[in-house]
Design a protein around this motif. Structure first.
Motif, PDB file in Angstrom:
ATOM      1  N   LEU A   1      -6.302  -0.304  -7.295  1.00 19.16           N
ATOM      2  CA  LEU A   1      -5.625  -1.582  -7.093  1.00 19.16           C
ATOM      3  C   LEU A   1      -4.965  -1.994  -8.403  1.00 19.16           C
ATOM      4  CD1 LEU A   1      -5.021  -4.326  -5.701  1.00 19.16           C
ATOM      5  CD2 LEU A   1      -7.387  -5.003  -6.228  1.00 19.16           C
TER       6      LEU A   1
ATOM      7  N   VAL B   1      -9.673  -1.252 -10.633  1.00 20.46           N
ATOM      8  CA  VAL B   1      -8.514  -2.130 -10.788  1.00 20.46           C
ATOM      9  C   VAL B   1      -7.851  -1.845 -12.128  1.00 20.46           C
ATOM     10  CG1 VAL B   1      -7.711  -4.527 -10.837  1.00 20.46           C
ATOM     11  CG2 VAL B   1      -9.707  -3.906  -9.431  1.00 20.46           C
TER      12      VAL B   1
ATOM     13  N   LEU C   1      -2.899   0.423  -4.141  1.00 22.92           N
ATOM     14  CA  LEU C   1      -2.773  -0.942  -3.643  1.00 22.92           C
ATOM     15  C   LEU C   1      -2.109  -1.770  -4.724  1.00 22.92           C
ATOM     16  CD1 LEU C   1      -6.257  -1.669  -2.002  1.00 22.92           C
ATOM     17  CD2 LEU C   1      -4.100  -1.230  -0.827  1.00 22.92           C
TER      18      LEU C   1
ATOM     19  N   PHE D   1      -8.058  -5.653   0.038  1.00 22.64           N
ATOM     20  CA  PHE D   1      -8.492  -4.972  -1.186  1.00 22.64           C
ATOM     21  C   PHE D   1      -9.828  -4.249  -1.033  1.00 22.64           C
ATOM     22  CE2 PHE D   1      -6.265  -8.834  -3.217  1.00 22.64           C
ATOM     23  CZ  PHE D   1      -5.019  -8.239  -3.113  1.00 22.64           C
TER      24      PHE D   1
ATOM     25  N   ARG E   1       0.855  -1.185   0.000  1.00 24.58           N
ATOM     26  CA  ARG E   1       0.000   0.000   0.000  1.00 24.58           C
ATOM     27  C   ARG E   1       0.888   1.231   0.000  1.00 24.58           C
ATOM     28  NH1 ARG E   1      -4.950   2.377   1.481  1.00 24.58           N
ATOM     29  NH2 ARG E   1      -5.990   0.384   1.811  1.00 24.58           N
TER      30      ARG E   1
ATOM     31  N   ALA F   1     -10.572  -0.687  -2.608  1.00 25.66           N
ATOM     32  CA  ALA F   1     -10.329  -0.431  -4.034  1.00 25.66           C
ATOM     33  C   ALA F   1     -11.557   0.163  -4.721  1.00 25.66           C
ATOM     34  CB  ALA F   1      -9.921  -1.723  -4.733  1.00 25.66           C
TER      35      ALA F   1
END
Length: 476
Positions: free
Chosen positions: A94, A191, A159, A185, A83, A188
């Protein structure tokens, strides 16, 4: 935003030699996940990543995954999770990548040592893992460092999830992602995965779809042991003959899948989807260059791209148990196993495809009237994935591409499979973007894998710019 990005871009340029050196160190670690004896090197690569991240101020954990299934003497490489930033006022992105690589030996045909990053006079950086996936993974680390040294506030909480078994089926990763979806996660907002490539060499793209892959084996056996064809030829049902006949019923020379009912599983082609193909920067010459021949199935761009992305395909891959060495050997193999795969697309569900495949193969074998035995089974499967390219995650990336490269990116799907994409989507419930760094000529998985210096350095700028636009893009 422009002054901040200008300062960031300037810093990336000034640090370019250091960033190439970081890639050089990474490529020098032969982290081949498929080779048991290289497992310590894979673990070493994970530890290298963790050390680099810690030096940048990230909070890093090496998460163990336990023993490798069917190889209990081997420890799975750890998942590196990290992180950077923990500001509740900022969005959290993420990102995923992998630090293992495909096997590579100089005698395979490499022009340079595969685990020594070598740059030619055109700025092409050769080395195993340079583009798949060490360059893109290090791109995120480089983006952090360039922000720090430019004095530019990092726009999001980042992340990171980097694994060491992607080239060997990502064993253990799906369970880990699902378990951490509401833990590590959970914050998030979107992604991003950078583990794919441009469609060509000149124009960046954003990828919103992947085909799935069902991989099958057909095992045909009869005699109790291999036989001499001079003694037994003409007196026995030969497994190899049966297998060739059965595999010949699966697909036609023009690529049409001959399994009844497969086409009925495919989602209808829409006008909106059709409109996405016309402007894509791709020519038939691009295909012929990649093939090294003019043996394409279709004469036009649109149908070729649809054949690669939008429709299923069936490929025959090989035969186990048959004689394949140079020279002549007059053996009748007692058991042979043919291997083939079907690349699946929406709306082809794995079990529905399996049912049609099993029926077709068993019917084709029964029609031979052979006294041999036939068994068809699924080796592994990964489902197709399609995301919405209109999501803010994609529009942010589109703005970043225009800022860095000065062009509107192509919206593409891909024929290959990255199963973890769907896993992240299902686990987090968030939009997943595929944002490539490398180009179509990078030869990932092949000899002389490379990453162009320009793609690497501009790619670092792109990753950073994407995070800035993602921080501000209105949600939709």
């Amino acid at each position: 935003m422009a002054p901040q990005l200008d300062a960031y871009f300037k810093q990336v340029d000034s640090l370019s030699d250091a960033f190439i050196e970081r890639l050089r160190k990474a490529v020098a670690i032969p982290s081949v996940s498929a080779e048991d004896e290289r497992r310590p090197e894979v673990i070493k690569m994970g530890e290298f990543l963790a050390s680099e991240l810690k030096s940048l101020g990230a909070k890093v954990e090496l998460r163990p995954l336990g023993k490798q299934p069917h190889k209990e003497h081997l420890q799975l490489p750890p998942v590196v999770v990290a992180r950077y930033g923990n500001d509740s006022k900022k969005r959290t992105i993420l990102v995923y990548g992998h630090y293992d690589v495909q096997p590579a030996l100089l005698e395979d045909g490499w022009a340079t040592e595969p685990f020594k990053l070598t740059t030619d006079d055109k700025g092409r950086m050769y080395g195993r893992g340079s583009t798949d996936d060490k360059g893109p993974v290090l791109g995120w680390l480089n983006a952090i460092e360039a922000h720090q040294k430019a004095g530019v506030d990092f726009p999001v909480n980042l992340l990171m999830c980097f694994e060491g078994m992607e080239e060997y089926g990502s064993e253990g990763l799906d369970d880990f992602i699902m378990e951490e979806s509401k833990k590590y996660f959970k914050d998030a907002d979107a992604v991003c995965i950078s583990d794919n490539y441009w469609l060509g060499t000149e124009k960046p793209c954003l990828t919103y779809g992947l085909r799935g892959c069902n991989y099958y084996s057909i095992e045909i056996s009869g005699p109790g042991q291999d036989l001499h064809s001079g003694v037994f030829g003409g007196t026995v049902h030969e497994p190899m003959t049966d297998l060739v006949r059965v595999m010949g019923t699966l697909v036609s020379p023009d690529g049409k899948i001959l399994i009844k009912g497969i086409d009925d599983l495919v989602a209808p082609f829409t006008d909106e989807e059709k409109s996405l193909y016309g402007d894509i920067a791709f020519t038939m010459d691009n295909l012929y260059e990649s093939l090294g021949s003019e043996t394409g199935l279709y004469p036009d761009k649109e149908r070729t791209l649809m054949g690669r992305w939008r429709y299923p395909s069936l490929s025959l891959h090989g035969v186990e148990g048959a004689f394949s060495a140079p020279g002549a050997k007059t053996v009748i193999p007692a058991k042979v196993t043919g291997k083939f795969s079907i690349r699946t697309v929406p709306d082809m569900e794995i079990e529905a495809v399996n049912e049609l495949v099993y029926k077709h193969v068993n019917d084709a074998f029964a029609a031979l009237g052979s006294k041999n035995k036939c068994r068809v089974y699924l080796q592994h499967a990964g489902k197709w994935w399609v995301a919405s390219p209109k999501h803010w995650n994609f529009t942010a990336a589109g703005k970043a591409v225009r800022h860095v490269w000065g062009v509107k990116p192509d919206l593409t799907r891909e024929g290959g499979s990255i199963p973890v994409t769907l896993t992240f989507e299902q686990a987090t419930g968030k939009n997943v973007l595929l944002l490539p760094m490398g180009s179509s000529t990078d030869a990932a998985h092949s000899i002389n894998e490379k990453l162009d210096k320009k793609n690497y350095i501009e790619g670092i700028k792109l990753l950073g710019a994407y995070l800035h636009y993602a921080a501000e893009e209105p949600m939709n």
